[in-house]
Design a protein around this motif. Structure first.
Motif, PDB file in Angstrom:
ATOM      1  N   LEU A 191     -15.225 -37.312   0.627  1.00 51.03           N
ATOM      2  CA  LEU A 191     -14.042 -37.031   2.030  1.00 51.03           C
ATOM      3  C   LEU A 191     -14.489 -38.566   3.085  1.00 51.03           C
ATOM      4  O   LEU A 191     -13.403 -38.316   4.026  1.00 51.03           O
ATOM      5  N   ASP A 192     -14.331 -39.360   1.819  1.00 51.86           N
ATOM      6  CA  ASP A 192     -13.980 -40.403   2.740  1.00 51.86           C
ATOM      7  C   ASP A 192     -12.576 -40.575   2.776  1.00 51.86           C
ATOM      8  O   ASP A 192     -11.687 -41.623   4.037  1.00 51.86           O
ATOM      9  N   GLU A 193     -12.012 -40.063   2.144  1.00 55.10           N
ATOM     10  CA  GLU A 193     -10.227 -39.778   2.454  1.00 55.10           C
ATOM     11  C   GLU A 193     -10.432 -39.589   3.849  1.00 55.10           C
ATOM     12  O   GLU A 193      -8.267 -38.880   4.198  1.00 55.10           O
ATOM     13  N   TYR A 194     -10.701 -38.593   4.139  1.00 50.66           N
ATOM     14  CA  TYR A 194     -10.927 -37.945   5.024  1.00 50.66           C
ATOM     15  C   TYR A 194     -11.222 -38.350   6.779  1.00 50.66           C
ATOM     16  O   TYR A 194     -12.356 -39.267   6.726  1.00 50.66           O
ATOM     17  N   ASP A 195     -10.655 -37.167   7.863  1.00 47.41           N
ATOM     18  CA  ASP A 195     -10.999 -38.070   8.784  1.00 47.41           C
ATOM     19  C   ASP A 195     -13.265 -37.163   9.830  1.00 47.41           C
ATOM     20  O   ASP A 195     -13.153 -36.290  10.012  1.00 47.41           O
ATOM     21  N   TYR A 196     -13.367 -37.443   8.803  1.00 44.15           N
ATOM     22  CA  TYR A 196     -15.097 -36.864   8.772  1.00 44.15           C
ATOM     23  C   TYR A 196     -16.417 -37.990   8.711  1.00 44.15           C
ATOM     24  O   TYR A 196     -16.616 -38.786   7.827  1.00 44.15           O
ATOM     25  N   THR A 197     -17.112 -37.116   9.251  1.00 44.78           N
ATOM     26  CA  THR A 197     -18.407 -38.107   9.875  1.00 44.78           C
ATOM     27  C   THR A 197     -19.542 -36.396   9.215  1.00 44.78           C
ATOM     28  O   THR A 197     -19.040 -35.453  10.294  1.00 44.78           O
ATOM     29  N   PHE A 198     -20.402 -36.988   8.844  1.00 44.88           N
ATOM     30  CA  PHE A 198     -21.761 -35.978   8.058  1.00 44.88           C
ATOM     31  C   PHE A 198     -22.276 -36.198   9.843  1.00 44.88           C
ATOM     32  O   PHE A 198     -22.582 -36.930  10.029  1.00 44.88           O
ATOM     33  N   GLU A 199     -22.756 -34.733  10.559  1.00 44.55           N
ATOM     34  CA  GLU A 199     -23.535 -34.190  11.879  1.00 44.55           C
ATOM     35  C   GLU A 199     -24.844 -33.296  11.395  1.00 44.55           C
ATOM     36  O   GLU A 199     -24.243 -31.989  11.475  1.00 44.55           O
ATOM     37  N   LEU A 200     -25.539 -34.041  11.163  1.00 48.10           N
ATOM     38  CA  LEU A 200     -26.864 -32.435  10.380  1.00 48.10           C
ATOM     39  C   LEU A 200     -26.821 -31.598  11.820  1.00 48.10           C
ATOM     40  O   LEU A 200     -26.478 -31.549  12.772  1.00 48.10           O
ATOM     41  N   GLY A 201     -26.521 -30.143  11.762  1.00 44.22           N
ATOM     42  CA  GLY A 201     -26.157 -28.926  12.500  1.00 44.22           C
ATOM     43  C   GLY A 201     -24.991 -29.149  12.824  1.00 44.22           C
ATOM     44  O   GLY A 201     -24.777 -28.034  13.357  1.00 44.22           O
ATOM     45  N   LYS A 202     -23.968 -29.483  12.329  1.00 43.03           N
ATOM     46  CA  LYS A 202     -22.526 -29.405  12.213  1.00 43.03           C
ATOM     47  C   LYS A 202     -21.799 -28.439  11.699  1.00 43.03           C
ATOM     48  O   LYS A 202     -21.730 -29.949  10.091  1.00 43.03           O
ATOM     49  N   ALA A 203     -20.749 -28.196  11.307  1.00 42.77           N
ATOM     50  CA  ALA A 203     -19.574 -28.431  10.722  1.00 42.77           C
ATOM     51  C   ALA A 203     -18.727 -28.616  10.871  1.00 42.77           C
ATOM     52  O   ALA A 203     -18.563 -29.008  12.493  1.00 42.77           O
ATOM     53  N   LYS A 204     -17.124 -29.586  10.439  1.00 42.09           N
ATOM     54  CA  LYS A 204     -16.467 -29.865  10.871  1.00 42.09           C
ATOM     55  C   LYS A 204     -14.964 -29.256  10.142  1.00 42.09           C
ATOM     56  O   LYS A 204     -14.842 -28.852   8.703  1.00 42.09           O
ATOM     57  N   VAL A 205     -13.571 -29.206  11.267  1.00 44.61           N
ATOM     58  CA  VAL A 205     -12.629 -29.082  10.056  1.00 44.61           C
ATOM     59  C   VAL A 205     -12.726 -30.354  10.106  1.00 44.61           C
ATOM     60  O   VAL A 205     -11.533 -31.152  10.041  1.00 44.61           O
ATOM     61  N   VAL A 206     -11.963 -29.482   8.321  1.00 42.90           N
ATOM     62  CA  VAL A 206     -11.553 -31.482   7.320  1.00 42.90           C
ATOM     63  C   VAL A 206      -9.867 -31.157   7.653  1.00 42.90           C
ATOM     64  O   VAL A 206      -9.284 -32.363   7.384  1.00 42.90           O
ATOM     65  N   ARG A 207      -9.345 -30.373   7.419  1.00 44.67           N
ATOM     66  CA  ARG A 207      -8.402 -30.364   7.152  1.00 44.67           C
ATOM     67  C   ARG A 207      -7.567 -28.973   7.877  1.00 44.67           C
ATOM     68  O   ARG A 207      -8.302 -27.659   8.288  1.00 44.67           O
ATOM     69  N   PRO A 208      -6.363 -29.265   8.262  1.00 43.94           N
ATOM     70  CA  PRO A 208      -6.574 -28.365   9.660  1.00 43.94           C
ATOM     71  C   PRO A 208      -5.011 -27.681   8.576  1.00 43.94           C
ATOM     72  O   PRO A 208      -4.524 -27.824   7.787  1.00 43.94           O
ATOM     73  N   GLY A 209      -4.664 -26.278   8.787  1.00 40.64           N
ATOM     74  CA  GLY A 209      -3.904 -24.989   8.134  1.00 40.64           C
ATOM     75  C   GLY A 209      -3.631 -24.484   9.048  1.00 40.64           C
ATOM     76  O   GLY A 209      -4.539 -23.368   9.526  1.00 40.64           O
ATOM     77  N   ALA A 210      -2.343 -23.323   8.441  1.00 40.79           N
ATOM     78  CA  ALA A 210      -1.591 -21.839   9.462  1.00 40.79           C
ATOM     79  C   ALA A 210      -1.740 -20.764   8.812  1.00 40.79           C
ATOM     80  O   ALA A 210      -1.739 -19.786   9.266  1.00 40.79           O
ATOM     81  N   ASP A 211      -2.150 -21.429   7.620  1.00 39.63           N
ATOM     82  CA  ASP A 211      -1.827 -19.947   6.525  1.00 39.63           C
ATOM     83  C   ASP A 211      -3.037 -19.009   6.203  1.00 39.63           C
ATOM     84  O   ASP A 211      -3.555 -18.045   6.190  1.00 39.63           O
ATOM     85  N   VAL A 212      -4.538 -20.001   5.851  1.00 39.78           N
ATOM     86  CA  VAL A 212      -5.245 -19.964   5.381  1.00 39.78           C
ATOM     87  C   VAL A 212      -6.961 -20.336   6.004  1.00 39.78           C
ATOM     88  O   VAL A 212      -6.176 -21.522   6.082  1.00 39.78           O
ATOM     89  N   VAL A 213      -7.947 -20.152   5.955  1.00 33.91           N
ATOM     90  CA  VAL A 213      -8.934 -21.156   6.568  1.00 33.91           C
ATOM     91  C   VAL A 213     -10.069 -20.722   5.611  1.00 33.91           C
ATOM     92  O   VAL A 213     -10.402 -19.312   4.863  1.00 33.91           O
ATOM     93  N   PHE A 214     -10.598 -21.810   4.231  1.00 31.82           N
ATOM     94  CA  PHE A 214     -11.826 -22.038   4.049  1.00 31.82           C
ATOM     95  C   PHE A 214     -12.661 -22.524   4.748  1.00 31.82           C
ATOM     96  O   PHE A 214     -13.025 -23.433   5.105  1.00 31.82           O
TER      97      PHE A 214
END
Length: 334
Positions: A191-214
């Motif tokens: 996750l160091d390669e993405y604009d991401y910070t762990f925050e307890l209790g929160k989900a984060k969109v790590v990567r955007p995308g138009a066709d599929v959402v994981f």
């Protein structure tokens, strides 16, 4: 003489098996180092283990803070009962064992000694889901389902070393009990390669995308990101939402991403019964969002023993298996 080249043997090192890919960037024992560093700043932090310090990375803490480490032996009920007593007098215990022993063997002690009085005890469970080649005696495929039903318990399923390092101090600061699905040994750093910070209790969109959402948690976020990169070559644009906190669940972030026409997929290193998939499904129904979600997770079964790469392929957790499933779903919807 045969000129057929034998396929390379897939290996696992029993309890120390790693799910990291060959050559992947990893960090050694991130939990142990994070806990030892936290203890330098917070004198209340203590560590306990049930004869498994070496196998839960607690040995890092033990060697740096021997006066604050307690070896409880192979007695998980005693482990958590003692941790509860320490929390009652103001200490901040991190108690480690295997997830199967915490979830199955010591459930009543955790429920009545820790959860009911809402004590700051941090339960650290090694070998969550399918992270060992050993069989059902050590594969905690239903641990989230067990702990989700226990009031007051916060559940964290970290993706990698970045998540773990950030989670440890936040778990210590959290007022009530927590359960950490521990990744130990050589843990991938992703996750160091993405604009991401762990925050307890929160989900984060790590990567955007138009066709599929994981929507993923734990090590399956690493696999989700790998699959998304490779699916881009198939002109499939995949978003990845990482939900490291499974309880309480960040419904707002996840449902905002799911309430779209994109193919929706959950990915979890856990049985599809009682884990991330059913958490997401329940949230959708409560909010009145009507849509199909494809679950990628472990079956409702006792799993085989063997090499981790073989098992991850067999049960659909490998990157290749994820890509194949997504392409099948997309073709079926055309």
């Amino acid at each position: 003489m045969s000129n057929v080249t034998a396929a390379p043997k897939l290996k696992t090192s029993a309890m120390i098996a790693s799910f990291a890919d060959p050559g992947q960037k990893t960090a050694a024992a991130p939990f142990g180092h994070a806990l030892a560093e936290l203890a330098e700043r917070d004198q209340r932090v203590v560590g306990l283990s049930a004869d498994l310090a070496k196998y839960t990375d607690m040995h890092i803490f033990r060697d740096r803070h021997p006066e604050r480490f307690f070896q409880m032996g192979m007695a998980e009920q005693l482990l958590f009962g003692a941790a509860a007593g320490m929390a009652e007098v103001g200490l901040v215990p991190f108690a480690s064992t295997y997830s199967v022993f915490a979830a199955r063997r010591a459930y009543d002690f955790i429920c009545l000694d820790i959860a009911e009085p809402n004590l700051n005890v941090n339960i650290v469970g090694g070998l969550p889901g399918l992270t060992t080649g050993y069989g059902p005696s050590h594969q905690a495929t239903e641990d989230v389902a067990i702990f989700r039903g226990m009031p007051n318990v916060t559940i964290v399923d970290p993706c990698d070393s970045v998540d773990i390092a950030a989670a440890v101090p936040q778990l210590a600061d959290h007022a009530g009990p927590t359960y950490l699905r521990l990744l130990r040994g050589q843990v991938p750093t992703v996750l160091d390669e993405y604009d991401y910070t762990f925050e307890l209790g929160k989900a984060k969109v790590v990567r955007p995308g138009a066709d599929v959402v994981f929507v993923s948690s734990g090590l399956m976020t690493m696999r989700a990101l790998q699959a998304a990169e490779r699916l881009a070559a198939e002109r499939v644009d995949v978003a990845v939402v990482h939900a490291p906190t499974l309880k309480p669940f960040d419904e707002e972030t996840v449902l905002r991403e799911l309430d779209t026409p994109r193919l929706a997929v959950t990915l979890e290193n856990h049985t599809v019964v009682g884990g991330l998939f059913e958490t997401v499904a329940g949230a959708l129904v409560r909010r009145g969002v009507s849509r199909r979600v494809v679950p990628i997770g472990l079956p409702d079964a006792f799993l085989d023993a063997g090499a981790l790469p073989t098992l991850h392929d067999r049960y659909g957790l490998s990157t290749d298996a994820i890509i194949a499933r997504v392409l099948r779903e997309l073709r079926a919807s055309d």
